[in-house]
Motif scaffolding. Structure first.
Motif, PDB file in Angstrom:
ATOM      1  N   GLY A   1       7.777   5.554   3.110  1.00 55.87           N
ATOM      2  CA  GLY A   1       7.049   6.677   2.552  1.00 55.87           C
ATOM      3  C   GLY A   1       6.553   6.455   1.141  1.00 55.87           C
ATOM      4  N   GLY A   2       6.668   5.226   0.614  1.00 58.16           N
ATOM      5  CA  GLY A   2       6.226   4.949  -0.740  1.00 58.16           C
ATOM      6  C   GLY A   2       4.707   4.847  -0.833  1.00 58.16           C
ATOM      7  N   VAL A   3       4.181   5.070  -2.039  1.00 60.39           N
ATOM      8  CA  VAL A   3       2.747   4.991  -2.282  1.00 60.39           C
ATOM      9  C   VAL A   3       2.407   3.569  -2.724  1.00 60.39           C
ATOM     10  N   LEU A   4       1.577   2.884  -1.929  1.00 59.25           N
ATOM     11  CA  LEU A   4       1.178   1.523  -2.261  1.00 59.25           C
ATOM     12  C   LEU A   4       0.111   1.499  -3.350  1.00 59.25           C
ATOM     13  N   MET A   5      -0.828   2.437  -3.278  1.00 58.02           N
ATOM     14  CA  MET A   5      -1.925   2.498  -4.240  1.00 58.02           C
ATOM     15  C   MET A   5      -2.635   3.826  -4.051  1.00 58.02           C
ATOM     16  N   GLU A   6      -3.656   4.075  -4.882  1.00 58.63           N
ATOM     17  CA  GLU A   6      -4.516   5.234  -4.717  1.00 58.63           C
ATOM     18  C   GLU A   6      -5.965   4.761  -4.614  1.00 58.63           C
ATOM     19  N   VAL A   7      -6.688   5.384  -3.691  1.00 62.96           N
ATOM     20  CA  VAL A   7      -8.108   5.091  -3.502  1.00 62.96           C
ATOM     21  C   VAL A   7      -8.858   6.407  -3.597  1.00 62.96           C
ATOM     22  N   ASN A   8      -9.806   6.458  -4.522  1.00 66.44           N
ATOM     23  CA  ASN A   8     -10.554   7.693  -4.756  1.00 66.44           C
ATOM     24  C   ASN A   8      -9.630   8.883  -5.002  1.00 66.44           C
ATOM     25  N   GLY A   9      -8.499   8.608  -5.651  1.00 68.33           N
ATOM     26  CA  GLY A   9      -7.544   9.663  -5.967  1.00 68.33           C
ATOM     27  C   GLY A   9      -6.637  10.059  -4.828  1.00 68.33           C
ATOM     28  N   ARG A  10      -6.792   9.428  -3.658  1.00 67.27           N
ATOM     29  CA  ARG A  10      -5.972   9.735  -2.493  1.00 67.27           C
ATOM     30  C   ARG A  10      -4.918   8.652  -2.309  1.00 67.27           C
ATOM     31  N   PRO A  11      -3.732   9.000  -1.762  1.00 72.27           N
ATOM     32  CA  PRO A  11      -2.646   8.024  -1.641  1.00 72.27           C
ATOM     33  C   PRO A  11      -2.795   7.131  -0.423  1.00 72.27           C
ATOM     34  N   VAL A  12      -2.165   5.963  -0.497  1.00 71.82           N
ATOM     35  CA  VAL A  12      -2.002   5.068   0.650  1.00 71.82           C
ATOM     36  C   VAL A  12      -0.507   4.862   0.819  1.00 71.82           C
ATOM     37  N   PHE A  13       0.061   5.443   1.897  1.00 65.48           N
ATOM     38  CA  PHE A  13       1.498   5.430   2.123  1.00 65.48           C
ATOM     39  C   PHE A  13       1.906   4.260   3.013  1.00 65.48           C
TER      40      PHE A  13
END
Length: 579
Positions: free
Chosen positions: A101-113
């Motif tokens: 459930g960790g966040v790898l990065m953000e793209v356009n302000g949205r998370p990538v879990f």
């Protein structure tokens, strides 16, 4: 006096110089015999080695690199967020530990879990979606404590769990975009417009003067059919009509009255035929006077005749009632058939009239338009709501893992692998010559030695095609250098404790490919020869410059030594090479 001493010393020095020169010359000069003797080769002798008793351990040495294992390039399966705008990293991936459930990065302000799963993310997960990818998402959410179901369907319970998960991470789950909401409103208005059109056309059809009489006729036919069916059902439930029941009851009463008269006549006749018995006396009893019963007999016969007539009348009444019921049912069934025919004729006449009406075609088209509008609305509504875009989830085979290398920086477009993820365990990757690769197999024990001399136990986990080499540029090297004459090998340390500082370090691995259980007799490999019969032998020195051949069986070979069994003992000397 002094001059004599000087002269004496000079003479003595000259004598010594002459003597020394003579000695040197004598050592340099040889006779021809002496010179020939010095040039004669020495007498041949045997080169031998002792037979030893010790344990043999055969190893393969691998030069490798200590690093995190199972490297996996990570890419986005699609867009992040609800639009197809350029995918730009707003928060770059950071090397370190990746957990469920960790966040790898953000793209356009949205998370990538990151979630655990073997099925890759490949589509938008919308309400109603089914499949193994939905099931593994539900499993991950349950593991994190968000209570998702196990249905494998992206239902409302799953939507609720997704919303809670996003909110807990500080984000909002993806909701329908403005464009999608406008599209839903457009579809709803299309359905309303189609319904209004159909209603209008139906009213036009109903108001048509050409079908009003036919509709009235059909309504009357329906009513007649209902009444005929009701009358038939009532008649089938009743065995007799009230009139028939009254007639049958009267006939039955007449039978009962006749039976009573017959019984009474029989009793009177029986009483007349019965005379009282006289008392016992000494005087003789007079003879009884005969009784005349002819009238009673006639009365009984008439009563019996009346009973027979009454019974015959009852039977006739029953038969008449049965025949009347059968006739009545026949007439009612015929009436139902006639009503059905009339109804069918009226219905067909109305249908034909409507089909010939221009308004009828408009109604049919309006129905089809309404059906199509409702289907589009239902299909769009089925997937409308909270969704997970394909780029917002990355399924990794195993978590926790380690983000080893970031592939993009903040502000860059995400159009390639944005990171490399490895396991949290260390491995040593290297290669061995193809001639030695056949000696290696999974499960062999190994000893890993660092540059500082630290030794660590390990195990061979993969050889050849199964080895997952940690060197990410290995395929490029193979293209540049051509086919390699080595095979990859992967060794896993038995313990990961204290290895974090060794990431990227060069190590030496000694893999044990064979060992004897106990000390055995060994000789140099060069001492074993193969005879003409194909059997191995050694030459054992029995006396100076004397040998005998001894047949042996060979075993493990290591470090230039070979295990042998045969007529040998520790300390025997075997010929290694003859000179």
């Amino acid at each position: 006096m002094r001059s004599r001493r000087v002269k004496l010393l000079l003479v003595l020095a000259a004598v010594l110089l002459v003597a020394a020169g003579g000695w040197v010359v004598s050592t340099r000069l040889r006779s021809p015999a002496d010179e020939a003797a010095l040039r004669t080769p020495p007498k041949p002798s045997l080169v031998t080695a002792p037979v030893e008793r010790r344990k043999l351990v055969s190893t393969v040495v691998v030069a490798g690199t200590m690093e995190y294992g199972s490297p996996l390039p990570v890419t986005l399966a699609g867009v992040v967020g609800g639009s197809d705008t350029a995918q730009r990293a707003t928060r770059a991936p950071q090397p370190g530990r990746v957990k469920e459930g960790g966040v790898l990065m953000e793209v356009n302000g949205r998370p990538v879990f990151a979630f655990t799963g073997k099925v890759p993310m490949h589509r938008t997960l919308a309400p109603g979606a089914k499949g193994s990818d939905v099931r593994q998402l539900q499993r991950a959410l349950r593991k994190l404590g968000f209570g998702a179901p196990r249905t494998g369907v992206f239902d409302q319970a799953t939507v609720a769990a997704v919303r809670k998960f996003y909110a807990r991470r500080g984000y909002e789950a993806q909701q329908p975009t403005l464009e999608q909401r406008q599209q839903l409103d457009t579809l709803r208005k299309a359905v309303q417009a189609a319904e209004e059109t159909l209603l209008t056309q139906r009213k036009e059809l109903d108001r048509g003067h050409d079908v009003v009489p036919l509709k009235l006729k059909l309504d009357n036919a329906k009513q007649d059919l209902r009444e005929a069916e009701k009358a038939l059902a009532t008649a089938e439930e009743q065995e007799y009509t009230p009139e028939d029941e009254a007639k049958l009851e009267a006939a039955a009463a007449a039978v009962r009255a006749a039976e009573e008269k017959v019984l009474a006549a029989e009793q009177e006749l029986a009483a007349a035929l019965t005379q009282p018995t006289p008392a016992a006396t000494t005087t003789p009893a007079p003879q009884p006077t005969p009784v005349d019963t002819s009238l009673l007999d006639l009365k009984l016969a008439n009563a019996r005749a009346d009973l027979a007539s009454a019974r015959a009348a009852l039977s006739r009444a029953r038969e008449e009632a049965r025949l009347a019921r059968a006739k009545r049912l026949t007439e009612l069934r015929k009436a139902v058939r006639v009503a059905e025919e009339a109804h069918a004729s009226a219905e067909q006449a109305l249908r034909q009239a409507r089909e010939l009406s221009p308004v009828r075609l408009k109604v049919a088209n309006a129905k089809r338009d309404l059906s199509a509008a409702r289907a589009l609305l239902a299909e769009f509504s089925r997937t409308h709501g909270t969704t997970i875009p394909p780029g917002e989830v990355v399924f990794l085979p195993k978590l926790p893992a380690r983000l080893h290398k970031a592939g993009v920086k903040a502000g860059e477009l995400v159009d390639k692998a944005f990171a490399t993820v490895t396991s949290s365990s260390f491995v040593v990757s290297g290669s061995v010559d193809v001639t030695e690769s056949d000696l290696l197999k999974e499960g062999l024990t190994a000893e890993i030695e660092t540059e500082s001399g630290r030794k660590l136990p390990g195990t061979v986990t993969a050889v050849g095609d199964k080895a997952e080499l940690a060197a990410e540029d290995k395929p490029q090297q193979q293209e540049e250098e051509g086919p390699l004459s080595s095979e990859p090998v992967l060794i896993t340390p038995d313990s990961m404790k204290g290895l974090k500082g060794l990431s990227g370090a060069t190590v030496t691995v000694r893999i044990t490919v064979g060992a004897t259980d106990k000390p055995v007799l060994v000789v140099p490999v060069a001492a074993v020869i193969t005879a003409a019969d194909g059997r191995p032998r050694v030459q054992v020195e029995v006396a100076p410059d004397q040998t005998k051949e001894v047949e042996v069986r060979t075993g493990l070979t290591a470090d230039g030594k070979v295990e042998v069994t045969g007529d040998l003992e520790e300390g025997d000397r075997v010929v290694v090479n003859s000179a």
